[in-house]
Write a protein that holds these residues in place. Sequence first.
Motif, PDB file in Angstrom:
ATOM      1  N   SER A 165     -44.250 -35.430 -14.354  1.00 36.19           N
ATOM      2  CA  SER A 165     -43.378 -34.404 -13.790  1.00 36.19           C
ATOM      3  C   SER A 165     -41.899 -34.725 -13.988  1.00 36.19           C
ATOM      4  N   PHE A 166     -41.580 -35.854 -14.658  1.00 31.57           N
ATOM      5  CA  PHE A 166     -40.154 -36.114 -14.937  1.00 31.57           C
ATOM      6  C   PHE A 166     -39.713 -35.458 -16.232  1.00 31.57           C
ATOM      7  N   ASN A 167     -40.609 -34.713 -16.886  1.00 30.20           N
ATOM      8  CA  ASN A 167     -40.249 -34.048 -18.140  1.00 30.20           C
ATOM      9  C   ASN A 167     -40.047 -32.552 -17.868  1.00 30.20           C
ATOM     10  N   PRO A 168     -38.791 -32.072 -17.892  1.00 29.31           N
ATOM     11  CA  PRO A 168     -38.520 -30.699 -17.464  1.00 29.31           C
ATOM     12  C   PRO A 168     -39.034 -29.647 -18.441  1.00 29.31           C
ATOM     13  N   LEU A 169     -39.189 -28.428 -17.945  1.00 31.38           N
ATOM     14  CA  LEU A 169     -39.781 -27.340 -18.731  1.00 31.38           C
ATOM     15  C   LEU A 169     -38.725 -26.348 -19.206  1.00 31.38           C
ATOM     16  N   ILE A 170     -39.068 -25.599 -20.244  1.00 29.42           N
ATOM     17  CA  ILE A 170     -38.213 -24.511 -20.712  1.00 29.42           C
ATOM     18  C   ILE A 170     -38.597 -23.221 -19.983  1.00 29.42           C
ATOM     19  N   VAL A 171     -37.591 -22.468 -19.558  1.00 30.38           N
ATOM     20  CA  VAL A 171     -37.862 -21.174 -18.939  1.00 30.38           C
ATOM     21  C   VAL A 171     -37.603 -20.076 -19.966  1.00 30.38           C
ATOM     22  N   GLN A 186     -29.405 -14.842 -14.806  1.00 34.00           N
ATOM     23  CA  GLN A 186     -29.895 -14.841 -13.422  1.00 34.00           C
ATOM     24  C   GLN A 186     -30.296 -16.251 -12.974  1.00 34.00           C
ATOM     25  N   LEU A 187     -30.500 -17.141 -13.950  1.00 31.91           N
ATOM     26  CA  LEU A 187     -31.045 -18.466 -13.625  1.00 31.91           C
ATOM     27  C   LEU A 187     -29.998 -19.568 -13.678  1.00 31.91           C
ATOM     28  N   VAL A 188     -28.836 -19.268 -14.271  1.00 29.50           N
ATOM     29  CA  VAL A 188     -27.824 -20.308 -14.471  1.00 29.50           C
ATOM     30  C   VAL A 188     -26.567 -20.013 -13.656  1.00 29.50           C
ATOM     31  N   SER A 189     -25.860 -21.073 -13.278  1.00 28.55           N
ATOM     32  CA  SER A 189     -24.672 -20.873 -12.437  1.00 28.55           C
ATOM     33  C   SER A 189     -23.417 -20.729 -13.288  1.00 28.55           C
ATOM     34  N   ASP A 190     -23.564 -20.993 -14.589  1.00 26.58           N
ATOM     35  CA  ASP A 190     -22.419 -20.845 -15.478  1.00 26.58           C
ATOM     36  C   ASP A 190     -22.936 -20.352 -16.827  1.00 26.58           C
ATOM     37  N   PRO A 224     -35.752 -19.326 -31.814  1.00 32.29           N
ATOM     38  CA  PRO A 224     -36.138 -20.692 -31.454  1.00 32.29           C
ATOM     39  C   PRO A 224     -34.977 -21.611 -31.069  1.00 32.29           C
ATOM     40  N   LEU A 225     -34.094 -21.139 -30.209  1.00 35.30           N
ATOM     41  CA  LEU A 225     -33.007 -21.971 -29.695  1.00 35.30           C
ATOM     42  C   LEU A 225     -33.058 -21.978 -28.167  1.00 35.30           C
ATOM     43  N   THR A 226     -33.102 -23.184 -27.595  1.00 27.93           N
ATOM     44  CA  THR A 226     -33.133 -23.357 -26.142  1.00 27.93           C
ATOM     45  C   THR A 226     -31.791 -23.898 -25.686  1.00 27.93           C
ATOM     46  N   LEU A 227     -31.226 -23.296 -24.650  1.00 26.17           N
ATOM     47  CA  LEU A 227     -29.922 -23.719 -24.140  1.00 26.17           C
ATOM     48  C   LEU A 227     -30.075 -24.351 -22.764  1.00 26.17           C
ATOM     49  N   VAL A 228     -29.479 -25.513 -22.575  1.00 28.06           N
ATOM     50  CA  VAL A 228     -29.501 -26.185 -21.274  1.00 28.06           C
ATOM     51  C   VAL A 228     -28.176 -25.910 -20.571  1.00 28.06           C
ATOM     52  N   LEU A 229     -28.273 -25.350 -19.359  1.00 27.40           N
ATOM     53  CA  LEU A 229     -27.095 -24.925 -18.597  1.00 27.40           C
ATOM     54  C   LEU A 229     -27.263 -25.291 -17.123  1.00 27.40           C
ATOM     55  N   PRO A 230     -26.164 -25.351 -16.373  1.00 28.47           N
ATOM     56  CA  PRO A 230     -26.288 -25.660 -14.940  1.00 28.47           C
ATOM     57  C   PRO A 230     -27.169 -24.610 -14.267  1.00 28.47           C
ATOM     58  N   LYS A 231     -28.056 -25.056 -13.396  1.00 25.08           N
ATOM     59  CA  LYS A 231     -29.019 -24.109 -12.820  1.00 25.08           C
ATOM     60  C   LYS A 231     -28.539 -23.512 -11.506  1.00 25.08           C
ATOM     61  N   ARG A 232     -29.114 -22.352 -11.193  1.00 20.43           N
ATOM     62  CA  ARG A 232     -28.936 -21.798  -9.857  1.00 20.43           C
ATOM     63  C   ARG A 232     -30.006 -22.361  -8.941  1.00 20.43           C
ATOM     64  N   LYS A 233     -29.755 -22.203  -7.634  1.00 16.18           N
ATOM     65  CA  LYS A 233     -30.689 -22.761  -6.642  1.00 16.18           C
ATOM     66  C   LYS A 233     -32.080 -22.155  -6.728  1.00 16.18           C
ATOM     67  N   ILE A 234     -32.183 -20.899  -7.144  1.00 23.41           N
ATOM     68  CA  ILE A 234     -33.502 -20.258  -7.182  1.00 23.41           C
ATOM     69  C   ILE A 234     -34.466 -20.937  -8.150  1.00 23.41           C
ATOM     70  N   VAL A 235     -33.957 -21.722  -9.081  1.00 22.74           N
ATOM     71  CA  VAL A 235     -34.854 -22.415 -10.016  1.00 22.74           C
ATOM     72  C   VAL A 235     -35.375 -23.678  -9.339  1.00 22.74           C
ATOM     73  N   LEU A 264     -33.424 -32.129 -12.164  1.00 23.73           N
ATOM     74  CA  LEU A 264     -32.085 -32.066 -12.766  1.00 23.73           C
ATOM     75  C   LEU A 264     -31.323 -30.872 -12.212  1.00 23.73           C
ATOM     76  N   ASP A 265     -29.983 -30.903 -12.332  1.00 21.87           N
ATOM     77  CA  ASP A 265     -29.243 -29.725 -11.877  1.00 21.87           C
ATOM     78  C   ASP A 265     -28.954 -28.765 -13.032  1.00 21.87           C
ATOM     79  N   SER A 266     -29.676 -28.962 -14.132  1.00 20.79           N
ATOM     80  CA  SER A 266     -29.577 -28.017 -15.251  1.00 20.79           C
ATOM     81  C   SER A 266     -30.956 -27.421 -15.532  1.00 20.79           C
ATOM     82  N   VAL A 267     -30.943 -26.279 -16.228  1.00 22.78           N
ATOM     83  CA  VAL A 267     -32.202 -25.632 -16.602  1.00 22.78           C
ATOM     84  C   VAL A 267     -32.146 -25.247 -18.082  1.00 22.78           C
ATOM     85  N   ALA A 268     -33.290 -25.352 -18.758  1.00 20.34           N
ATOM     86  CA  ALA A 268     -33.381 -24.983 -20.172  1.00 20.34           C
ATOM     87  C   ALA A 268     -33.906 -23.559 -20.266  1.00 20.34           C
TER      88      ALA A 268
END
Length: 328
Positions: free
Chosen positions: A60-66, A76-80, A96-107, A115-119
């Motif tokens: 569970s330490f390996n984060p997922l792509i949304v 809707q999922l990122v704070s910036d 096929p490009l995934t972007l990692v950005l700061p996440k919102r609390k709903i994620v 992490l405080d980022s989401v892909a």
Amino acid sequence: MPIFKLDLGTLTPEPLNRAAETLRSGGLVALPTETVYGLAANALDATAVQKIYAAKGRPSFNPLIVHVENAEAAQQLVSDWPELAQRLSDVFWPGPLTLVLPKRKIVPDEVTAGLDSVAVRAPAHPVAQALLRASGLPLAAPSANRFTELSPTTAAHVAKAFGDELLILDGGECRVGIESTVLDLSGDVPTLLRHGGISRREIEAVIGPIALNEKASEGEAARPSPGMVERHYSPRAELQLVPSDELTACLRTAMARGRKTALLQHTAEPLLTREATLMPAEPAEYARKLYALLHALDDRFFELIIVESPPQTPEWAGVLDRLTRATK
Ligand code: TXA
Ligand code: MG
């Protein structure tokens, strides 16, 4: 659970609605994307997301792509949502490009491994797009294989890994064939975390120079101990990467030891053994065929797969990364 074959022209609503219902009620669905098949759950439902880790046997330490329908849904999922994200999504999404950005609390933390980022990524496959629309949900989805094993590029590969446990949407063979490129936009400098379907050059043509995470690998950022998941995308057979001029000698040694050996060549002709496959000399074509071929060789119980080393050029980085991990 059944495999539903979807006609890409008509996109029959019945299986899509059933899959959407399964997702809304907290279940898992396997879906085709243009890169590889994904194992999806409602990204906003922590309990559903936990089922992904359990099914895959993934730490569970390996984060997922949304997965999202488009840039608006990603926002809707990122704070910036920096200007760079807008430019990249304009050019490469859906794709096929995934972007990692700061996440919102709903994620939930379950998606991001704390992490405080989401892909986030908008997939291009018409079935993935249709399911995103039918469900109205952001979908967390890693590749639909068991942890460290080969990623699936057909519905049959998914069924091989998960048997009857899953509702599988069959959208045919994946066009790209290796996973998406992961680019981290959450820090000061855009950083490539994983090579994949979009090359570093293509990205730099849009936003200028980017940094390369030395490992450019699975979940470095989230991993307490780098290198832990170096073995990945692996066939059951041992895989060796061998320079063109050493193929013959390497093959002889393997044969002398009586090992059931397959060979993947892409330049050196003629083919050196009956069990040799001539791979495309163009990297995108090579990527499209790679996992399917490795699956097929595993199904035939090869013990050793010797692969002619591809060129060390940027165009080949995605393929080279997957092959290198498969040797571990
Ligand atoms: O093509 C693909 O990307 C496929 C299809 C299904 O979309 N998905 C896929 O997911 O390959 P997965 O879970 O096997 O790989 C996700 C990658 C990992 O390298 C993970 O570490 C990285 O994305 N990742 C996810 N969230 C991250 C974050 N917040 N920060 C850094 N890396 C992240
Ligand atoms: Mg994976």
